[in-house]
Design a protein around this motif. Structure first.
Motif, PDB file in Angstrom:
ATOM      1  N   CYS A  12       7.446  96.511  51.858  1.00 35.90           N
ATOM      2  CA  CYS A  12       7.379  95.131  52.341  1.00 35.90           C
ATOM      3  C   CYS A  12       5.935  94.673  52.527  1.00 35.90           C
ATOM      4  O   CYS A  12       5.606  93.509  52.259  1.00 35.90           O
ATOM      5  CB  CYS A  12       8.149  94.996  53.656  1.00 35.90           C
ATOM      6  SG  CYS A  12       9.926  95.198  53.447  1.00 35.90           S
ATOM      7  N   GLN A  13       5.072  95.574  52.962  1.00 35.94           N
ATOM      8  CA  GLN A  13       3.655  95.227  53.066  1.00 35.94           C
ATOM      9  C   GLN A  13       3.056  94.979  51.690  1.00 35.94           C
ATOM     10  O   GLN A  13       2.215  94.095  51.520  1.00 35.94           O
ATOM     11  CB  GLN A  13       2.905  96.343  53.799  1.00 35.94           C
ATOM     12  CG  GLN A  13       3.212  96.382  55.289  1.00 35.94           C
ATOM     13  CD  GLN A  13       2.498  97.501  56.007  1.00 35.94           C
ATOM     14  OE1 GLN A  13       2.119  98.514  55.410  1.00 35.94           O
ATOM     15  NE2 GLN A  13       2.314  97.357  57.307  1.00 35.94           N
ATOM     16  N   ASP A  40      15.631  98.621  55.079  1.00 34.79           N
ATOM     17  CA  ASP A  40      15.922  99.672  56.064  1.00 34.79           C
ATOM     18  C   ASP A  40      17.373 100.113  55.962  1.00 34.79           C
ATOM     19  O   ASP A  40      17.678 101.311  55.866  1.00 34.79           O
ATOM     20  CB  ASP A  40      15.629  99.166  57.486  1.00 34.79           C
ATOM     21  CG  ASP A  40      14.200  99.439  57.915  1.00 34.79           C
ATOM     22  OD1 ASP A  40      13.546 100.289  57.286  1.00 34.79           O
ATOM     23  OD2 ASP A  40      13.728  98.811  58.880  1.00 34.79           O
ATOM     24  N   ASP A  91      12.508  98.793  62.560  1.00 33.64           N
ATOM     25  CA  ASP A  91      12.612 100.212  62.225  1.00 33.64           C
ATOM     26  C   ASP A  91      13.250 100.988  63.374  1.00 33.64           C
ATOM     27  O   ASP A  91      14.151 101.811  63.175  1.00 33.64           O
ATOM     28  CB  ASP A  91      11.228 100.796  61.926  1.00 33.64           C
ATOM     29  CG  ASP A  91      10.756 100.468  60.517  1.00 33.64           C
ATOM     30  OD1 ASP A  91      11.581  99.978  59.720  1.00 33.64           O
ATOM     31  OD2 ASP A  91       9.578 100.691  60.219  1.00 33.64           O
ATOM     32  N   SER A 137       8.462  89.215  54.301  1.00 41.46           N
ATOM     33  CA  SER A 137       8.470  90.682  54.241  1.00 41.46           C
ATOM     34  C   SER A 137       9.259  91.300  55.396  1.00 41.46           C
ATOM     35  O   SER A 137       9.857  92.364  55.243  1.00 41.46           O
ATOM     36  CB  SER A 137       7.038  91.223  54.230  1.00 41.46           C
ATOM     37  OG  SER A 137       6.347  90.835  55.395  1.00 41.46           O
ATOM     38  N   THR A 138       9.281  90.631  56.552  1.00 40.54           N
ATOM     39  CA  THR A 138      10.053  91.139  57.696  1.00 40.54           C
ATOM     40  C   THR A 138      11.546  91.072  57.409  1.00 40.54           C
ATOM     41  O   THR A 138      12.295  92.017  57.704  1.00 40.54           O
ATOM     42  CB  THR A 138       9.729  90.333  58.971  1.00 40.54           C
ATOM     43  OG1 THR A 138       8.336  90.457  59.272  1.00 40.54           O
ATOM     44  CG2 THR A 138      10.527  90.859  60.157  1.00 40.54           C
ATOM     45  N   ALA A 178      10.397 101.599  53.411  1.00 39.10           N
ATOM     46  CA  ALA A 178      10.732 100.179  53.476  1.00 39.10           C
ATOM     47  C   ALA A 178       9.561  99.378  54.032  1.00 39.10           C
ATOM     48  O   ALA A 178       9.230  98.300  53.520  1.00 39.10           O
ATOM     49  CB  ALA A 178      11.973  99.972  54.349  1.00 39.10           C
ATOM     50  N   THR A 179       8.913  99.907  55.054  1.00 35.69           N
ATOM     51  CA  THR A 179       7.765  99.230  55.662  1.00 35.69           C
ATOM     52  C   THR A 179       6.629  99.063  54.659  1.00 35.69           C
ATOM     53  O   THR A 179       6.048  97.982  54.533  1.00 35.69           O
ATOM     54  CB  THR A 179       7.265 100.022  56.888  1.00 35.69           C
ATOM     55  OG1 THR A 179       8.310 100.063  57.870  1.00 35.69           O
ATOM     56  CG2 THR A 179       6.035  99.366  57.499  1.00 35.69           C
ATOM     57  N   ASN A 214      12.369  93.676  55.003  1.00 33.93           N
ATOM     58  CA  ASN A 214      12.329  94.987  55.647  1.00 33.93           C
ATOM     59  C   ASN A 214      13.673  95.352  56.271  1.00 33.93           C
ATOM     60  O   ASN A 214      14.097  96.517  56.231  1.00 33.93           O
ATOM     61  CB  ASN A 214      11.236  94.988  56.724  1.00 33.93           C
ATOM     62  CG  ASN A 214      10.976  96.375  57.287  1.00 33.93           C
ATOM     63  OD1 ASN A 214      10.957  97.356  56.559  1.00 33.93           O
ATOM     64  ND2 ASN A 214      10.799  96.449  58.593  1.00 33.93           N
ATOM     65  N   TYR A 229       8.306  94.232  62.729  1.00 34.61           N
ATOM     66  CA  TYR A 229       8.405  95.290  61.723  1.00 34.61           C
ATOM     67  C   TYR A 229       8.840  96.601  62.372  1.00 34.61           C
ATOM     68  O   TYR A 229       9.831  97.224  61.987  1.00 34.61           O
ATOM     69  CB  TYR A 229       7.022  95.503  61.083  1.00 34.61           C
ATOM     70  CG  TYR A 229       6.882  94.997  59.678  1.00 34.61           C
ATOM     71  CD1 TYR A 229       6.345  93.737  59.438  1.00 34.61           C
ATOM     72  CD2 TYR A 229       7.244  95.764  58.595  1.00 34.61           C
ATOM     73  CE1 TYR A 229       6.185  93.271  58.145  1.00 34.61           C
ATOM     74  CE2 TYR A 229       7.086  95.305  57.300  1.00 34.61           C
ATOM     75  CZ  TYR A 229       6.558  94.059  57.088  1.00 34.61           C
ATOM     76  OH  TYR A 229       6.413  93.598  55.810  1.00 34.61           O
ATOM     77  N   SER A 230       8.042  97.030  63.354  1.00 33.75           N
ATOM     78  CA  SER A 230       8.306  98.319  63.992  1.00 33.75           C
ATOM     79  C   SER A 230       9.553  98.266  64.864  1.00 33.75           C
ATOM     80  O   SER A 230      10.272  99.267  64.992  1.00 33.75           O
ATOM     81  CB  SER A 230       7.096  98.757  64.824  1.00 33.75           C
ATOM     82  OG  SER A 230       6.774  97.788  65.798  1.00 33.75           O
TER      83      SER A 230
END
Length: 321
Positions: free
Chosen positions: A199-200, A178, A34, A170-171, A195-196, A174, A30-31
């Motif tokens: 998705c969560q 993004d 981003d 969700s990833t 976006a994060t 994302n 996820y991060s």
């Protein structure tokens, strides 16, 4: 659903741990997504804004993750004991207390966010973007907590595959969001943060629908939410201890970030990238910790103390390997 009180512990622990490991990889991704997209499309200054605040979100979200994991220990214990009534009560309590705690932390963290960024020596060149990004992440903590509680409940009853699949969905979403928010809508770092959170939220909805369809025994009723002091004490005693255990590590990171932020944007980016790589190599500790917590809790509820001791030895060897 997987009963960890029966069968070969060595095989069961590996089968449980592998999806948890992959789910943790997805959460890191996820991060990473981003960071990659922000760095590629917005440049180093925007990327430095994200990395300059990572320690803040890691501290608070880490505490909530530990809290959810601690709540799941009690759920796993009642699942192992085949006590469906207390299983539902502990599940309802975990959801209610988790959301209340996340809401309180959200309010406090957002109120004191700007002073905290100054304490962390956030450079003037990135402080506004850093504030915009981390504020959205913190405002979405209730959603983050909801997912962690529901995923923890699923893992507590031995289902580690469903949370993994939801994270994969969700990833992938994302990545598309993004690019859409940043490139098409021109929202900058705010778009990456939104976006994060979206998705969560998708992961939360998928968890709720899955639990409702797959596990009738987990269908909650109004009376399940009637908590007494004893249940609250049990949930918080495991939840807060695990929450502090995770957040104490991030307190050191917070102090280090304050020093790193006094250097250039390039240094902040380099440190942030290196830390992401480090987190990948540290995954085995948290993964086998989560695995053993669930395994021990189910077997404790079933009174299988010998299996717990065997599990401790097995997990220790797996972690060393």
């Amino acid at each position: 659903m997987k009963d960890l009180t029966k069968g070969n512990p060595k095989k069961l622990l590996l089968q449980f741990a592998l999806p948890v490991f992959l789910a943790n990889i997805c959460q890191l991704f996820y991060s990473l997504v981003d960071s990659r997209i922000v760095g590629q499309t917005l440049g180093d200054t925007s990327l430095a804004a994200i990395y300059a605040t990572n320690s803040v979100s890691s501290l608070i979200v880490g505490f909530l993750l530990g809290l959810a994991s601690g709540f799941a220990i009690l759920v796993a214990r009642y699942f192992g004991a085949n006590d469906e009534k207390e299983l539902r009560r502990s599940m309802a309590g975990a959801i209610l207390l988790g959301l209340i705690t996340a809401l309180v932390l959200t309010i406090l963290s957002v109120l004191f966010l700007r002073p905290l960024l100054h304490v962390l020596n956030t450079p003037d060149t990135v402080i506004e973007e850093a504030y915009d990004y981390i504020r959205i992440i913190l405002l979405g903590m209730v959603i983050t907590m909801a997912y962690n509680v529901l995923a923890g409940i699923l893992r507590a009853i031995g289902d580690t595959v469903a949370p993994l699949l939801f994270l994969i969905v969700s990833t992938i979403l994302n990545i598309f969001l993004d690019y859409f928010f940043i490139m098409n809508l021109g929202m900058g770092v705010k778009g990456a943060a939104q976006a994060t959170i979206i998705c969560q939220a998708v992961s939360v909805v998928l968890c709720i629908l899955y639990i409702w369809r797959k596990y009738p025994m987990l269908h909650l009723k109004r009376e399940d939410f009637r908590m007494d002091l004893n249940l609250v004490e049990k949930l918080y005693s495991t939840g807060i201890s695990m929450g502090f255990m995770l957040s104490i590590v991030y307190l050191g990171t917070l102090a280090l970030q304050g020093a790193i932020n006094t250097f250039s944007d390039e240094t902040i980016v380099a440190h942030g990238a290196a830390r992401k790589i480090t987190e990948i190599f540290m995954l085995s500790f948290s993964v086998f910790g989560t695995t053993m917590a669930t395994y021990a809790s189910q077997n404790y509820g079933a009174g299988e103390i010998k299996r717990i001791k065997e599990g401790v030895r097995t997990v220790t060897i797996y972690t060393w390997i």
